[in-house]
Design a protein around this motif. Sequence first.
Motif, PDB file in Angstrom:
ATOM      1  N   GLY A  37       0.790  -1.226   0.000  1.00 35.29           N
ATOM      2  CA  GLY A  37       0.000   0.000   0.000  1.00 35.29           C
ATOM      3  C   GLY A  37       0.819   1.271   0.000  1.00 35.29           C
ATOM      4  N   TRP A  38       2.155   1.148  -0.008  1.00 40.33           N
ATOM      5  CA  TRP A  38       3.012   2.329  -0.016  1.00 40.33           C
ATOM      6  C   TRP A  38       3.839   2.351  -1.298  1.00 40.33           C
ATOM      7  N   THR A  39       4.071   3.541  -1.817  1.00 38.38           N
ATOM      8  CA  THR A  39       4.864   3.722  -3.028  1.00 38.38           C
ATOM      9  C   THR A  39       6.058   4.612  -2.738  1.00 38.38           C
ATOM     10  N   LYS A  40       7.226   4.192  -3.210  1.00 39.28           N
ATOM     11  CA  LYS A  40       8.430   5.004  -3.062  1.00 39.28           C
ATOM     12  C   LYS A  40       8.363   6.141  -4.084  1.00 39.28           C
ATOM     13  N   VAL A  41       8.364   7.379  -3.584  1.00 41.81           N
ATOM     14  CA  VAL A  41       8.167   8.537  -4.460  1.00 41.81           C
ATOM     15  C   VAL A  41       9.491   9.063  -5.001  1.00 41.81           C
ATOM     16  N   LYS A  42      10.429   9.338  -4.097  1.00 44.70           N
ATOM     17  CA  LYS A  42      11.708   9.927  -4.513  1.00 44.70           C
ATOM     18  C   LYS A  42      12.656   9.902  -3.333  1.00 44.70           C
ATOM     19  N   PRO A  43      13.953  10.118  -3.560  1.00 42.67           N
ATOM     20  CA  PRO A  43      14.885  10.220  -2.433  1.00 42.67           C
ATOM     21  C   PRO A  43      14.481  11.352  -1.490  1.00 42.67           C
ATOM     22  N   ALA A  44      14.663  11.139  -0.215  1.00 39.17           N
ATOM     23  CA  ALA A  44      14.345  12.175   0.764  1.00 39.17           C
ATOM     24  C   ALA A  44      15.302  13.347   0.605  1.00 39.17           C
ATOM     25  N   PRO A  45      14.809  14.580   0.753  1.00 38.21           N
ATOM     26  CA  PRO A  45      15.699  15.734   0.669  1.00 38.21           C
ATOM     27  C   PRO A  45      16.828  15.627   1.690  1.00 38.21           C
ATOM     28  N   ALA A  46      18.033  15.948   1.278  1.00 35.56           N
ATOM     29  CA  ALA A  46      19.196  15.811   2.156  1.00 35.56           C
ATOM     30  C   ALA A  46      19.083  16.660   3.413  1.00 35.56           C
ATOM     31  N   ASP A  47      18.387  17.800   3.304  1.00 37.93           N
ATOM     32  CA  ASP A  47      18.295  18.698   4.448  1.00 37.93           C
ATOM     33  C   ASP A  47      16.990  18.525   5.223  1.00 37.93           C
ATOM     34  N   HIS A  48      16.260  17.451   4.936  1.00 38.90           N
ATOM     35  CA  HIS A  48      15.061  17.142   5.706  1.00 38.90           C
ATOM     36  C   HIS A  48      15.475  16.653   7.094  1.00 38.90           C
ATOM     37  N   PHE A  49      14.922  17.247   8.159  1.00 45.59           N
ATOM     38  CA  PHE A  49      15.318  16.892   9.515  1.00 45.59           C
ATOM     39  C   PHE A  49      14.426  15.795  10.095  1.00 45.59           C
ATOM     40  N   ILE A  50      15.033  14.880  10.798  1.00 48.85           N
ATOM     41  CA  ILE A  50      14.300  13.835  11.505  1.00 48.85           C
ATOM     42  C   ILE A  50      14.787  13.780  12.955  1.00 48.85           C
ATOM     43  N   ASP A  51      13.883  13.373  13.832  1.00 43.64           N
ATOM     44  CA  ASP A  51      14.232  13.180  15.238  1.00 43.64           C
ATOM     45  C   ASP A  51      14.575  11.711  15.415  1.00 43.64           C
ATOM     46  N   LEU A  52      15.848  11.417  15.355  1.00 41.71           N
ATOM     47  CA  LEU A  52      16.312  10.034  15.431  1.00 41.71           C
ATOM     48  C   LEU A  52      16.332   9.580  16.886  1.00 41.71           C
ATOM     49  N   ARG A  53      15.666   8.469  17.152  1.00 39.47           N
ATOM     50  CA  ARG A  53      15.609   7.893  18.494  1.00 39.47           C
ATOM     51  C   ARG A  53      16.392   6.588  18.511  1.00 39.47           C
ATOM     52  N   ILE A  54      17.308   6.485  19.442  1.00 38.52           N
ATOM     53  CA  ILE A  54      18.150   5.292  19.573  1.00 38.52           C
ATOM     54  C   ILE A  54      17.788   4.621  20.892  1.00 38.52           C
ATOM     55  N   GLY A  55      17.270   3.411  20.820  1.00 40.18           N
ATOM     56  CA  GLY A  55      16.839   2.685  22.004  1.00 40.18           C
ATOM     57  C   GLY A  55      17.912   1.728  22.500  1.00 40.18           C
ATOM     58  N   LEU A  56      18.387   1.945  23.713  1.00 37.47           N
ATOM     59  CA  LEU A  56      19.379   1.060  24.315  1.00 37.47           C
ATOM     60  C   LEU A  56      18.673  -0.078  25.059  1.00 37.47           C
ATOM     61  N   PRO A  57      19.300  -1.241  25.142  1.00 39.25           N
ATOM     62  CA  PRO A  57      18.657  -2.389  25.800  1.00 39.25           C
ATOM     63  C   PRO A  57      18.289  -2.100  27.252  1.00 39.25           C
ATOM     64  N   GLN A  58      17.234  -2.784  27.704  1.00 34.18           N
ATOM     65  CA  GLN A  58      16.765  -2.682  29.086  1.00 34.18           C
ATOM     66  C   GLN A  58      16.973  -4.048  29.747  1.00 34.18           C
ATOM     67  N   PRO A  59      18.178  -4.327  30.238  1.00 34.74           N
ATOM     68  CA  PRO A  59      18.526  -5.682  30.677  1.00 34.74           C
ATOM     69  C   PRO A  59      17.707  -6.212  31.844  1.00 34.74           C
ATOM     70  N   LYS A  60      17.081  -5.318  32.614  1.00 32.55           N
ATOM     71  CA  LYS A  60      16.298  -5.766  33.766  1.00 32.55           C
ATOM     72  C   LYS A  60      14.799  -5.690  33.517  1.00 32.55           C
ATOM     73  N   PHE A  61      14.395  -5.605  32.250  1.00 31.72           N
ATOM     74  CA  PHE A  61      12.954  -5.473  31.999  1.00 31.72           C
ATOM     75  C   PHE A  61      12.177  -6.661  32.548  1.00 31.72           C
ATOM     76  N   HIS A  62      12.750  -7.871  32.472  1.00 27.02           N
ATOM     77  CA  HIS A  62      12.020  -9.047  32.972  1.00 27.02           C
ATOM     78  C   HIS A  62      11.714  -8.896  34.461  1.00 27.02           C
ATOM     79  N   GLU A  63      12.580  -8.169  35.198  1.00 27.70           N
ATOM     80  CA  GLU A  63      12.305  -7.912  36.611  1.00 27.70           C
ATOM     81  C   GLU A  63      11.148  -6.926  36.750  1.00 27.70           C
TER      82      GLU A  63
END
Length: 609
Positions: A37-63
């Motif tokens: 259902g999605w179509t690739k339109v064109k390369p993203a503009p080089a100066d387009h800003f994104i809020d990149l989120r980096i998720g680090l592991p949660q080693p004690k989540f099972h607790e």
Amino acid sequence: MKSFGLFVGLLVAAGVAAAPGKDYEHKVKESVAPPRGWTKVKPAPADHFIDLRIGLPQPKFHELEQHLYEISDPFHERYGAHLSKEEVEALIAPHEESVSAVDEWLASYGFASHELSRSSAGDWVKLRIPVSLAEEMLKTEYHVWQHEESGDAVVRTTSYSLPEHLHVHIDVVQPTTTFARMRGMKATYHYADEEARVVNIAQPTIPIPSAYNGQVNSSCNGSLTPTCLRELYNIGDYTPQAADVNKIACTGYLEQYANFEDFNDFNAKYLPEAINSTFDVIYINNGSNDQSLDAAGVEADLDTQYAFGLSYPTPATFYTTGGSPPFIPDDITTSDSNEPYADWLSYILNDPNPPQTISTSYGDDEQTVPYSYATRVCRELAQLGARGVSIIFSSGDNGVGDGDSDPATQECYTNNGLNETKFVPAFPASCPYVTAVGATWYIPEETYFISGGGFSNYFSRPLYQDIAVPHYVKNLGNTYEGLYNASGRAYPDVAAQGQFFWIFSGGENFLIGGTSAAAPTVGGIVSLLNDARLAKGLPALGFLNPLIYAIGAIVPDAFNDIVGGSNRGCGTEGFTAEVGWDPVTGFGTPNFGKLHDIAVGNIGGLFDF
């Protein structure tokens, strides 16, 4: 004020080389098939800003999960002993080795450790950077993708890489491979265009044994108001007693604005005791709440008028979070934020005193959210539950389908490139740490065929479902074999009326419905139950599901069981509503009087029935 890291990112976007970085060897971290259902339109503009989120592991989540289930289990001695914000954060904090490894990688691109934006627990790192820098860091290519049916557009990639040594130190990076549109309940609200049933004026009331005084005004059949719901769900004249400590909230996204004039008009007509009442608005990520009548949001007005109306005078909050698709993929618009849900989660997890009840009427197809990201979002919701917050989601309005066509005829396929025919579960309703709400209609209540329900393909069946769900699956036999994951988290958990709700929106008075009407209805009732407990000095209910499934097994008449009908979709009739729990209406609709007696009884240890 721009950080040094952002300044470096701007230099990269302008073609100026950043400081020499360590030459890490990259390996693919995540890859998805081009989404249906999605179509690739064109390369993203080089100066387009994104809020990149980096998720680090949660080693004690099972607790954390163990704590969550113990304090949510009505038979456990720790029931109701919710954790503090600090206790939760200690259980989801990453190892210091992960923090150091990620910091070192980011430093190679000019981001100093003290300049990074981090979550309170340190398990997320957020960077606002141009696409050109993101492509360099992740060894990928972003494109503008457009959803063919809706026209929504996003900047995404179908694969990204990380330095090989970082794979154990990073769970997920987004926005990259998620194509969720977080539908603003076009998926989960429907205008009440179905033909209403003719009311028998010779019969002023409808006998409903579970209702308040055993009857409901006949005008409520196909024409719902707060008064109707108070009768139908046996709320009666209960008045909140703990408004000094209890709170309720609804979330708003996608430029859905809650209008105060509409709220006042609604109260004047349907809830006169609440005339001149109001609610707080909290603005997140540049959210707004435009008060012009032509900007009034049907979803926002529905949520606030019913969740806050049923729980009046409990203090109420509307969260309005900025960022919404569609992003217009032109060369002028160089910044968009179309993952607002992550911003709301970040805000609410940082709140030391969140509302005890939060209702959300937004969601999407589970398969459009990569497993890694869905898992992280679900874990965020578990953190709220551990802190004593009841999280309620509508189950969707597409039956067992994906909502891209008529539920009765749609064809449903997997999004993994194999185009297998499968039912399409909804997310976040499929998260085991939330309470999902399906829909009924008419009085006496019947299954509303739109009611989203089924089985997750991501999350396994939680322990609290180990009695009710296998029973249903066994009775289902070979029906729909291969179309659903019989061992997955099943939903919804409960249901409520989901059609023919009178609201005011944009100055007009009309009927509306969907599971986005059912969710705030349940939210209002849960808030009243919290009120009753808090008034007695008891803790709030918190994560509801272990309690719901215990009650469903032991005191089934605390819910009004809905039998018959189904949630059609994918060219099938869908699942059938049966005696007891089912993946259409859950255990049924609430009987507040019964639930109230349970909530204020011997709920801290064994039930006292």
